[in-house]
Scaffold this motif. Structure first.
Motif, PDB file in Angstrom:
ATOM      1  N   UNK A 116       0.825  -1.208   0.000  1.00  9.32           N
ATOM      2  CA  UNK A 116       0.000   0.000   0.000  1.00  9.32           C
ATOM      3  C   UNK A 116       0.861   1.260   0.000  1.00  9.32           C
ATOM      4  N   UNK A 117       0.218   2.409  -0.126  1.00  3.16           N
ATOM      5  CA  UNK A 117       0.929   3.686  -0.036  1.00  3.16           C
ATOM      6  C   UNK A 117       1.329   3.993   1.406  1.00  3.16           C
ATOM      7  N   UNK A 118       0.528   3.482   2.335  1.00  5.35           N
ATOM      8  CA  UNK A 118       0.801   3.719   3.748  1.00  5.35           C
ATOM      9  C   UNK A 118       1.217   2.415   4.423  1.00  5.35           C
ATOM     10  N   UNK A 119       1.996   2.530   5.480  1.00  8.90           N
ATOM     11  CA  UNK A 119       2.409   1.337   6.229  1.00  8.90           C
ATOM     12  C   UNK A 119       1.207   0.614   6.825  1.00  8.90           C
ATOM     13  N   UNK A 120       0.218   1.386   7.233  1.00  7.60           N
ATOM     14  CA  UNK A 120      -0.939   0.832   7.923  1.00  7.60           C
ATOM     15  C   UNK A 120      -1.721  -0.144   7.061  1.00  7.60           C
ATOM     16  N   UNK A 121      -1.780   0.081   5.750  1.00  8.60           N
ATOM     17  CA  UNK A 121      -2.628  -0.708   4.860  1.00  8.60           C
ATOM     18  C   UNK A 121      -1.882  -1.788   4.092  1.00  8.60           C
ATOM     19  N   UNK A 122      -0.593  -2.023   4.413  1.00 11.10           N
ATOM     20  CA  UNK A 122       0.085  -3.167   3.813  1.00 11.10           C
ATOM     21  C   UNK A 122      -0.610  -4.446   4.267  1.00 11.10           C
ATOM     22  N   UNK A 123      -0.685  -5.420   3.374  1.00 10.12           N
ATOM     23  CA  UNK A 123      -1.404  -6.652   3.693  1.00 10.12           C
ATOM     24  C   UNK A 123      -0.855  -7.799   2.849  1.00 10.12           C
ATOM     25  N   UNK A 124      -1.624  -8.859   2.761  1.00  7.77           N
ATOM     26  CA  UNK A 124      -1.258 -10.010   1.953  1.00  7.77           C
ATOM     27  C   UNK A 124      -2.517 -10.642   1.382  1.00  7.77           C
ATOM     28  N   UNK A 125      -2.393 -11.219   0.202  1.00  8.99           N
ATOM     29  CA  UNK A 125      -3.457 -12.049  -0.343  1.00  8.99           C
ATOM     30  C   UNK A 125      -3.165 -13.490   0.064  1.00  8.99           C
ATOM     31  N   UNK A 180      -4.312   8.585  -2.172  1.00 14.21           N
ATOM     32  CA  UNK A 180      -4.232   8.292  -3.606  1.00 14.21           C
ATOM     33  C   UNK A 180      -3.450   9.367  -4.360  1.00 14.21           C
ATOM     34  N   UNK A 181      -3.352  10.535  -3.803  1.00 10.18           N
ATOM     35  CA  UNK A 181      -2.635  11.621  -4.467  1.00 10.18           C
ATOM     36  C   UNK A 181      -1.140  11.636  -4.148  1.00 10.18           C
ATOM     37  N   UNK A 182      -0.714  10.768  -3.252  1.00  9.87           N
ATOM     38  CA  UNK A 182       0.704  10.735  -2.881  1.00  9.87           C
ATOM     39  C   UNK A 182       1.550  10.141  -4.000  1.00  9.87           C
ATOM     40  N   UNK A 183       2.779  10.647  -4.175  1.00  7.66           N
ATOM     41  CA  UNK A 183       3.669  10.123  -5.226  1.00  7.66           C
ATOM     42  C   UNK A 183       4.370   8.837  -4.762  1.00  7.66           C
ATOM     43  N   UNK A 184       3.563   7.840  -4.399  1.00  7.30           N
ATOM     44  CA  UNK A 184       4.082   6.586  -3.849  1.00  7.30           C
ATOM     45  C   UNK A 184       3.476   5.423  -4.626  1.00  7.30           C
ATOM     46  N   UNK A 185       4.345   4.463  -5.003  1.00  5.25           N
ATOM     47  CA  UNK A 185       3.846   3.286  -5.738  1.00  5.25           C
ATOM     48  C   UNK A 185       3.068   2.368  -4.803  1.00  5.25           C
ATOM     49  N   UNK A 186       2.022   1.764  -5.337  1.00  5.90           N
ATOM     50  CA  UNK A 186       1.285   0.735  -4.611  1.00  5.90           C
ATOM     51  C   UNK A 186       0.854  -0.335  -5.596  1.00  5.90           C
ATOM     52  N   UNK A 187       0.676  -1.527  -5.109  1.00  6.82           N
ATOM     53  CA  UNK A 187       0.280  -2.632  -5.978  1.00  6.82           C
ATOM     54  C   UNK A 187       0.442  -3.965  -5.265  1.00  6.82           C
TER      55      UNK A 187
END
Length: 221
Positions: free
Chosen positions: A93-102, A177-184
């Motif tokens: 995620x863009x933030x540490x808080x929303x990192x996760x796993x499938x 969503x407006x942050x210049x940070x990759x997520x995926x």
């Protein structure tokens, strides 16, 4: 659509929207791997052990030595809980808080019994091996009487079960969503590489079809 009964024991509380009690889905999670983790209590402490298993209908078979501490403990208690997990992706995620796993995970609860019948014992050992590499049982020297007698086989009947599945992308805060940070998502897959034959094989022995099929199905693509 057949489901396991929901009880206090198998009810998924946290992340309940990702829960499933569907029997076919849970069986598929079990069938897509052959390694589980089993918890038990020993000398007032909790221990979790990984072990191979095989599934035949609503029964899971595991095996070990006659003095296997985990298995003798479970037989004494009469109940077991088994956990199986597949890691399918890292959710960045863009933030540490929303990192996760499938992932796909299943938790099984059931009564246990020692397999005494020699015919069922042999069938259980075949189930475990063929669960690992389908059809490989017919390519090996099967256990002799001494080996069978030295092996403890345990059957765990699936009485209750639940699963949790996450198969989606990043869930970020809208303002991020407006942050210049990759997520995926980084997909994760366990793959099989080309089999390595033992150097002391007799001349003319080729790789069995069961092994070739397993590698072809699970190779990197």
């Amino acid at each position: 659509m057949s489901e396991y009964q929901i009880t206090k024991l198998n009810k998924v509380v946290r992340g309940s929207k990702r829960a499933t009690y569907n029997i076919e889905e849970i069986h598929q999670i079990l069938d897509d791997t052959f390694l589980c983790h089993i918890g038990y209590v020993w000398s007032d402490g909790a221990i979790v052990i990984p072990t191979a298993y095989g599934r035949d209908g609503d029964t899971i078979y595991i095996h070990g030595s006659l003095k296997n501490r985990m298995m003798t403990n479970l037989l004494e208690v009469g109940k077991a809980s088994i956990s199986v997990t597949h890691l399918d992706g890292l959710v960045m995620a863009r933030s540490a808080f929303h990192h996760s796993a499938n992932y796909r995970s299943a938790t099984i609860f059931g009564n246990v019994r020692k397999v005494e019948d020699s015919e069922e014992k042999m069938k259980a050992l075949q189930c475990i091996l063929d669960h690992m590499v389908p059809g490989h049982w017919n390519n090996i020297r099967q256990p002799n009487t001494k080996e069978i007698n030295a092996t403890l086989v345990m059957a765990i009947k699936i009485d209750m079960a639940s699963a949790k599945v996450r198969a989606e992308g990043v869930v970020d805060e809208k303002e991020d969503h407006e942050l210049p940070i990759w997520s995926g998502v980084i997909p994760i897959k366990q793959v099989a590489l080309a089999p390595i034959s033992e150097k002391d094989l007799k001349e003319g022995i080729s790789i069995p079809e069961s092994v070739s099929k397993y590698v072809a199905k699970n190779k990197l693509s």
